[in-house]
Design a protein around this motif. Structure first.
Motif, PDB file in Angstrom:
ATOM      1  N   GLY A 128      27.449  37.785  38.873  1.00 14.11           N
ATOM      2  CA  GLY A 128      28.669  38.295  38.301  1.00 14.11           C
ATOM      3  C   GLY A 128      28.441  39.307  37.202  1.00 14.11           C
ATOM      4  N   ALA A 129      29.497  39.993  36.867  1.00  9.12           N
ATOM      5  CA  ALA A 129      29.478  40.873  35.712  1.00  9.12           C
ATOM      6  C   ALA A 129      29.772  39.984  34.533  1.00  9.12           C
ATOM      7  CB  ALA A 129      30.535  41.962  35.842  1.00  9.12           C
ATOM      8  N   GLY A 130      28.868  39.776  33.689  1.00  6.52           N
ATOM      9  CA  GLY A 130      29.158  38.871  32.597  1.00  6.52           C
ATOM     10  C   GLY A 130      27.951  38.582  31.759  1.00  6.52           C
ATOM     11  N   GLU A 175      26.651  29.344  35.252  1.00  4.44           N
ATOM     12  CA  GLU A 175      26.470  30.733  34.830  1.00  4.44           C
ATOM     13  C   GLU A 175      27.685  31.180  34.022  1.00  4.44           C
ATOM     14  OE1 GLU A 175      26.326  35.121  36.939  1.00  4.44           O
ATOM     15  OE2 GLU A 175      25.703  33.388  38.108  1.00  4.44           O
ATOM     16  N   ARG A 224      30.407  33.514  32.970  1.00  2.00           N
ATOM     17  CA  ARG A 224      31.102  34.588  33.685  1.00  2.00           C
ATOM     18  C   ARG A 224      32.223  35.134  32.823  1.00  2.00           C
ATOM     19  NH1 ARG A 224      30.230  34.505  39.783  1.00  2.00           N
ATOM     20  NH2 ARG A 224      28.742  32.829  39.995  1.00  2.00           N
ATOM     21  N   LEU A 261      38.148  36.230  38.290  1.00  2.00           N
ATOM     22  CA  LEU A 261      36.730  36.562  38.476  1.00  2.00           C
ATOM     23  C   LEU A 261      36.583  37.991  38.981  1.00  2.00           C
ATOM     24  CD1 LEU A 261      35.381  33.236  39.994  1.00  2.00           C
ATOM     25  CD2 LEU A 261      34.446  34.394  37.965  1.00  2.00           C
ATOM     26  N   ARG A 262      37.373  38.339  40.004  1.00  2.00           N
ATOM     27  CA  ARG A 262      37.295  39.701  40.535  1.00  2.00           C
ATOM     28  C   ARG A 262      37.733  40.723  39.488  1.00  2.00           C
ATOM     29  NH1 ARG A 262      38.105  36.979  45.696  1.00  2.00           N
ATOM     30  NH2 ARG A 262      40.338  36.756  45.391  1.00  2.00           N
ATOM     31  N   ASN A 283      33.303  40.308  38.903  1.00  2.00           N
ATOM     32  CA  ASN A 283      32.461  39.421  39.698  1.00  2.00           C
ATOM     33  C   ASN A 283      32.735  39.638  41.178  1.00  2.00           C
ATOM     34  OD1 ASN A 283      31.313  37.321  37.582  1.00  2.00           O
ATOM     35  ND2 ASN A 283      33.434  37.745  37.031  1.00  2.00           N
ATOM     36  N   ILE A 303      33.179  38.076  44.570  1.00  5.76           N
ATOM     37  CA  ILE A 303      33.474  36.740  45.094  1.00  5.76           C
ATOM     38  C   ILE A 303      34.433  36.868  46.273  1.00  5.76           C
ATOM     39  CG2 ILE A 303      35.252  36.471  43.327  1.00  5.76           C
ATOM     40  CD1 ILE A 303      34.874  33.464  43.524  1.00  5.76           C
TER      41      ILE A 303
END
Length: 115
Positions: free
Chosen positions: A2-4, A22, A24, A70-71, A75, A77
């Motif tokens: 993910g981006a995070g 993780e 996120r 998340l998206r 991220n 997913i």
């Protein structure tokens, strides 16, 4: 992945959560909100807000909100992936995360509380 890697930027409406161990970043972007309008079959953001204002929310709702967040946070997913993910705090943590995401989108800044 993910981006995070960094920390959430609250000014941009980002929220941090630990999913599958993780850290996120999640965010209710306009794209995420549009995704939820489609998922819940509503025509506009007001109808989307009304849907959640009663406080009654199902498991599929929680999954859709978290997936959109998340998206929105960058991220990668797929819809089916979230069902196998573990949110820190279990189901209570997932519901709390969904509520924080909705609050980030719909609660005026002066009325938000620190988690």
């Amino acid at each position: 992945m993910g981006a995070g890697a960094g920390r959430a930027n609250r000014v941009r409406g980002e929220i941090e959560a630990v999913i599958n161990g993780e850290r996120r970043i999640l965010c209710m972007t306009l794209g995420a909100l549009a995704e939820l309008e489609t998922a819940f079959g509503v025509d506009n953001i007001g109808d989307l807000a009304s849907r959640f204002s009663g406080g009654r929310i199902g498991t599929r709702d929680v999954m859709a909100i978290i997936a959109a967040g998340l998206r929105g946070g960058g991220n990668v997913i797929e819809d089916g992936d979230l069902g196998d993910m573990r949110v820190e705090g279990g189901i209570g943590g997932a519901v709390s995360l969904a509520a924080r995401l909705l609050a980030s989108a719909f609660v005026p800044e002066g009325q938000k509380q620190n988690p």
